[in-house]
Design a protein around this motif. Structure first.
Motif, PDB file in Angstrom:
ATOM      1  N   SER A 180     -13.374  -3.305 -31.696  1.00 50.83           N
ATOM      2  CA  SER A 180     -13.450  -2.024 -32.105  1.00 50.83           C
ATOM      3  C   SER A 180     -12.830  -0.933 -31.130  1.00 50.83           C
ATOM      4  N   PHE A 181     -12.638  -1.338 -29.928  1.00 48.28           N
ATOM      5  CA  PHE A 181     -11.991  -0.384 -28.736  1.00 48.28           C
ATOM      6  C   PHE A 181     -10.593  -0.805 -29.095  1.00 48.28           C
ATOM      7  N   ILE A 182     -10.200  -1.978 -29.155  1.00 49.67           N
ATOM      8  CA  ILE A 182      -8.546  -2.181 -29.580  1.00 49.67           C
ATOM      9  C   ILE A 182      -8.252  -1.448 -30.680  1.00 49.67           C
ATOM     10  N   ALA A 183      -8.966  -1.479 -31.740  1.00 44.34           N
ATOM     11  CA  ALA A 183      -8.664  -0.801 -33.089  1.00 44.34           C
ATOM     12  C   ALA A 183      -8.467   0.664 -32.773  1.00 44.34           C
ATOM     13  N   TRP A 184      -9.596   1.314 -31.911  1.00 45.48           N
ATOM     14  CA  TRP A 184      -9.398   2.675 -31.619  1.00 45.48           C
ATOM     15  C   TRP A 184      -8.011   3.129 -30.914  1.00 45.48           C
ATOM     16  N   GLY A 185      -7.747   1.913 -29.987  1.00 48.14           N
ATOM     17  CA  GLY A 185      -6.643   2.291 -29.123  1.00 48.14           C
ATOM     18  C   GLY A 185      -5.290   2.125 -29.899  1.00 48.14           C
ATOM     19  N   LEU A 186      -5.075   1.293 -31.169  1.00 49.53           N
ATOM     20  CA  LEU A 186      -4.316   1.417 -31.899  1.00 49.53           C
ATOM     21  C   LEU A 186      -4.106   2.544 -32.771  1.00 49.53           C
ATOM     22  N   ARG A 187      -5.027   3.364 -33.091  1.00 47.86           N
ATOM     23  CA  ARG A 187      -5.096   4.634 -33.702  1.00 47.86           C
ATOM     24  C   ARG A 187      -4.623   5.525 -32.827  1.00 47.86           C
ATOM     25  N   ARG A 188      -5.090   5.539 -31.512  1.00 46.31           N
ATOM     26  CA  ARG A 188      -4.523   6.665 -30.550  1.00 46.31           C
ATOM     27  C   ARG A 188      -2.971   6.473 -30.650  1.00 46.31           C
ATOM     28  N   TYR A 189      -2.376   5.373 -30.535  1.00 46.95           N
ATOM     29  CA  TYR A 189      -0.883   5.135 -30.405  1.00 46.95           C
ATOM     30  C   TYR A 189      -0.043   5.366 -32.108  1.00 46.95           C
ATOM     31  N   GLY A 190      -0.968   5.410 -32.937  1.00 52.75           N
ATOM     32  CA  GLY A 190      -0.389   5.814 -34.310  1.00 52.75           C
ATOM     33  C   GLY A 190      -0.319   4.463 -35.050  1.00 52.75           C
ATOM     34  N   PHE A 191      -0.598   3.218 -34.656  1.00 52.73           N
ATOM     35  CA  PHE A 191      -0.659   1.953 -35.554  1.00 52.73           C
ATOM     36  C   PHE A 191      -1.892   2.048 -36.433  1.00 52.73           C
ATOM     37  N   LYS A 192      -1.604   2.892 -37.469  1.00 49.36           N
ATOM     38  CA  LYS A 192      -3.075   2.981 -38.377  1.00 49.36           C
ATOM     39  C   LYS A 192      -3.099   1.575 -39.141  1.00 49.36           C
ATOM     40  N   ALA A 193      -2.100   0.946 -39.687  1.00 55.61           N
ATOM     41  CA  ALA A 193      -2.254  -0.093 -40.469  1.00 55.61           C
ATOM     42  C   ALA A 193      -2.827  -1.215 -39.870  1.00 55.61           C
TER      43      ALA A 193
END
Length: 698
Positions: free
Chosen positions: A564-577
C-alpha cells in the motif's frame, strides 16, 4: 490463526476458542482469554453428563460477539439429539456468555452441566518463547464467585467467574444439576472478569451483559456510529465493498484505549501477539486510515507524544526524543525478562511521528494539535541527528544496546535475517537501512512545512530544508547501485559498504520522496519487474537474491501494508498505472481471504497458483493490513490535500467500472470523490512492464 479457531476481540482483550466455544490451552498456543498481555483463562470446557458437545455451526455476529450452536453426542451418524445448546459470547473487560439449553423432547430431562475453568496466567511472551511461571497460583470461592489468581511480588492478576443461576462452585469450575421440562429451556448468564490488581484495578462487569441486550448494547452502538461516520463506498466491484466493510470493522475491533489516552483509541498492532500500542504500526495504520478515521491519528500522536523518550536508558533503548516501539503490561516486561515498557528499540517510529503529525494537520486542518505537539516533533527531529547517527556519516543507523533481549533489526523488517547482501550474507551492525533515510528526509521536509506555516519559525524551517536537501543528495550518491540501477537495502557497519540485496524497501523511498526524479523510472522498473512483483503484490525480497524464500517472513513473502505504501509512492512520482496494478493485485488477493488481508502471504508467482498462498503464522486481523485497502482506495482515487481543498485524480483499474467515495472528512468539511476504471492492468509477472512517464508529486 487456524481456521478451526474462533476469535472475538475488543481492543487488547480477546478470546480464542475452538468451534465449540471451548478453551483448552497448551503452554505454547494462543487460545484463551487475554487482556493486557496476560492469559486470564486457559481452560473453559462445557460438558453435559460428563461428555463434550458437538458443533453444528458458529455465527460470527460481530467482531466482539459470536454464537455457538451445539448438540450432545448422539452415537450415530445422524444428528437426532433431543437437546441443543446455544452459547452466545461477547468480549469486553473479560467476557459475558449466555448459556442456553433447550429440551426438544416431549419428556422432561435431568442432566448435569459442568464448566471446567482454569487459568495459567501466562504472559504472551511466555507463550511465544515457551517459558515457565515463577509466581504462585491461588483459588478461592468468594460468596457466589470463583476467583482464580496469580501473584509474583507486586504483580497480581485475577479472574472472577460467576453465574446468574445457582451453581455448585469448586476450585476447578461450576456445576449445575438441572431438570428441564418438555419443550422448555434453561439459561444462565456467565461473567468472566479480568483484574490487574497489582495496578490498583478492581473487579468490574463485562461491557456487554444481558441487562443491555434489549436496549442496543454500547459496543453495537459504537460500531454502528463508527461505520456511519466513515465515508460511504459506492462501486460496481462487489468484492471491494465487502473488503472495505471488513477493513472498517477490523479496524474498529483493533481500537485500543491505552491508559495514557484518556479513553480515546488508537490501533493495536495485531492478533494474537501484538494487541497493544506499537509506535511504528500505530503510526502507519493511522496514515492509512486518515481519510476514513482521522481521530485515530490524533490519538496516536497524543499517546506517543506522552510516552516520548526523555533520557538515555540502554535497557529500554531509550533516548531523548525517541518514539517508543511498544508498550507491554505483562509479567515479563515487569521483571526484566523482556525490556521494561515502554521499549524504544526501533529506528523508524521517531521520524514517522513527524510525518504523521504533518499529514494529519494537512488533512484535518487541526493546527491546535500541531502546535500542542511542536516540542515533541522538534525533539524527534533532533533525535535523528543527535542520537540516531551511530556511524557519524549523517544517516540513521541502529545497533541494539540491550544485547540480551533487544531487537537486532530495528527497522520494519525486524526479523534476524531480513537485511542481507545479494549473496545471502548477513550485514553487521550498526546498520543504516535505506527506507530509514527516506523517513528522515520526509520528516525534515514536513517539519520544515510545520515550522514555516504552523509554528511560525522560518529560520528553523530553512535549517530543516537545507538538511533535507543535503540528505537527499548524499543518499542518491551513497545508496545507488549504479550497475543495476536500484538503491541498496542498507549501508553496512563500516558506514559505506552497500548491502546490495534488491528489496521492496525501495518502494518506501518513492513514498518518502527522497529518490531523484532521474532515478525513479529505474526503481519502478525493478518494483514492477518479475523478480519483485509476484502478480499478487511486491515481494519483500527479490527472487534470485541469496536469501529469497517465497515463504520467508521478510525474505520473499508479500506484505499487503508494504504494497500500500509502495503504491502511494508510485502515485507520488506520477506512475499511476503501476500503482493501479499493485492495488488490483492486492485487492484480488483480499477476495481469497474473505476481505481480510493477513499480515503477509507467500510470494509465489501468480501464474503458479490460482490463489495467494497463506503464510503459516501471519497475524489476523493485523492493523496495517487492515488499513491497506483504505490506503489503496486513497491511492487509486488520487486523493491529496492541497491547502483548503482535496484534489481528486483517479486512476482505477478496469476491473472497477465506477467508484465513488462519499463524505470524505477533512479541513474542507466533507467532499465526494468519483472515478471510473480506465487503467488496463496485467497482473502476470513474466511480461515486460510498460512504464508510464512520471513526475515528482507534492
Amino acid at each position: 490463526m487456524s481456521d478451526s479457531l474462533v476469535n472475538i476481540l475488543d481492543g487488547n482483550t480477546f478470546v480464542v476458542s475452538d468451534n465449540r466455544g471451548d478453551i483448552e490451552a497448551t503452554p505454547t498456543d494462543t487460545t484463551g482469554l487475554f487482556s493486557f498481555d496476560t492469559r486470564f483463562l486457559s481452560k473453559w470446557v462445557l460438558t453435559i453428563d460428563g461428555k463434550r458437545l458437538n458443533p453444528l455451526s458458529v455465527d460470527d455476529l460481530q467482531y466482539f460477539e459470536t454464537r455457538f450452536f451445539l448438540v450432545p453426542g448422539t452415537g450415530t451418524i445422524y444428528v437426532n439429539a433431543t437437546l441443543s445448546v446455544i452459547r452466545q459470547r461477547a468480549v469486553g473487560r473479560g467476557f459475558h456468555e449466555e448459556l442456553t439449553i433447550l429440551n426438544h423432547d416431549d419428556k422432561p430431562v435431568d442432566i448435569n452441566v459442568r464448566i471446567d475453568a482454569g487459568s495459567d496466567f501466562a504472559d504472551i511472551f511466555e507463550i511465544k518463547d515457551a517459558k515457565g511461571k515463577k509466581g504462585k497460583y491461588y483459588h478461592r470461592i468468594d460468596k457466589d464467585q470463583l476467583l482464580l489468581g496469580y501473584e509474583r511480588e507486586t504483580f497480581r492478576r485475577e479472574t472472577a467467574i460467576s453465574s446468574t443461576a445457582p451453581a455448585q462452585l469448586d476450585e476447578d469450575g461450576l456445576s449445575f444439576s438441572l431438570h428441564i421440562e418438555p419443550h422448555s429451556e434453561w439459561t444462565t448468564d456467565l461473567d468472566v472478569v479480568t483484574a490487574l490488581l497489582g495496578g490498583g484495578e478492581r473487579h468490574d462487569r463485562p461491557k456487554y451483559g444481558r441487562e443491555r441486550t434489549k436496549a442496543m448494547p454500547d459496543m453495537q452502538k459504537s460500531l454502528e456510529k463508527w461505520l456511519d461516520d466513515a465515508p460511504s463506498l459506492v462501486t460496481d466491484w462487489e468484492s471491494l465493498k465487502g473488503t472495505y466493510r471488513r477493513s472498517l470493522i477490523d479496524l474498529a475491533a483493533l481500537r485500543f484505549a491505552p491508559p495514557v489516552a484518556g479513553g480515546a483509541s488508537l490501533p493495536a498492532a495485531g492478533l494474537p501477539w501484538f494487541m497493544t500500542m506499537f509506535g511504528r504500526d500505530s503510526i502507519l495504520t493511522s496514515l492509512q486510515a486518515l481519510p476514513f478515521a482521522p481521530e485515530l491519528a490524533a490519538t496516536t500522536i497524543r499517546a506517543l507524544g506522552a510516552w516520548q523518550g526523555s533520557r538515555v536508558d540502554d535497557f529500554r533503548e531509550e533516548d531523548p526524543g525517541r518514539i517508543l516501539h511498544e508498550m507491554r503490561y505483562g509479567e515479563t516486561a515487569g521483571f526484566e525478562e523482556q525490556p521494561h515498557s515502554p521499549y524504544f528499540g526501533n529506528a523508524d517510529a521517531t521520524p514517522l511521528f513527524v510525518v504523521l503529525l504533518d499529514e494529519y494537520e494537512r488533512w484535518s486542518g487541526d493546527t491546535k494539535l500541531a502546535r500542542e505537539y511542536e516540542l515533541q516533533a522538534r525533539a524527534a527531529l533532533a533525535w535523528i541527528d543527535e542520537y540516531a547517527d551511530l556511524q557519524g556519516n549523517g544517516y540513521i543507523s541502529y545497533k541494539r544496546r540491550n544485547e540480551e533481549n533487544g531487537l537486532e533489526n530495528q527497522c520494519w523488517k525486524d526479523s534476524w535475517d531480513s537485511i542481507s547482501y545479494r549473496d545471502g550474507r548477513l550485514s553487521g551492525y550498526p546498520l543504516a537501512t535505506c527506507e530509514l533515510q527516506g523517513y528522515a528526509y520526509d520528516a525534515k521536509v514536513r517539519g520544515a512545512r510545520l515550522a514555516r506555516t504552523v509554528w511560525k519559525d522560518p529560520e528553523y524551517a530553512e535549517t530543516l530544508e537545507k538538511q533535507a536537501a543535503d540528505l537527499k543528495r548524499r543518499f542518491n550518491r551513497d545508496f545507488w547501485v549504479a550497475d543495476d540501477q536500484y538503491f541498496a537495502l542498507a549501508l553496512d557497519n563500516d558506514g559505506s559498504s552497500q548491502v546490495d540485496a534488491l528489496s521492496s524497501n525501495v518502494g518506501h523511498l518513492l513514498w518518502s520522496g527522497i529518490v531523484d526524479k532521474s532515478k525513479a523510472k529505474a526503481v519502478v522498473r525493478h518494483l514492477m519487474g518479475p523478480r519483485l512483483f509476484s502478480g499478487w503484490g511486491v515481494r519483500t525480497l527479490a527472487e534470485g537474491e541469496g536469501r529469497f524464500n517465497p515463504i520467508g517472513y521478510h525474505t520473499g513473502a508479500v506484505w499487503p501494508f508494504d504494497n500500500s505504501f509502495i503504491a502511494w509512492g508510485l502515485r507520488r512520482y506520477g506512475f499511476k498505472a503501476e500503482a493501479a496494478r499493485i492495488a488490483a493485485g492486492i485487492l484480488d488477493a483480499a477476495d481469497f481471504f474473505s476481505g481480510r488481508l493477513p499480515e503477509a502471504f507467500a510470494g509465489y508467482e501468480r501464474t503458479y497458483t490460482m490463489y495467494p498462498v497463506e503464510y503459516p503464522t501471519a497475524c489476523s486481523p493485523q492493523a496495517w493490513s487492515t488499513g491497506t485497502p483504505l490506503l489503496l482506495l486513497r491511492t487509486m482515487l488520487g486523493l491529496e490535500p492541497m491547502g483548503e481543498h482535496l484534489v481528486v485524480d483517479p486512476a482505477l483499474p478496469t476491473a472497477i467500472g465506477h467508484l465513488a467515495m462519499l463524505d470524505i472528512p477533512g479541513r474542507w468539511g466533507t467532499i465526494d470523490a468519483f472515478g471510473r476504471g480506465r487503467v488496463i492492468v496485467d497482473t502476470k509477472t513474466r511480461l515486460r512492464p510498460q512504464l508510464t512517464e512520471g513526475a515528482t508529486g507534492r
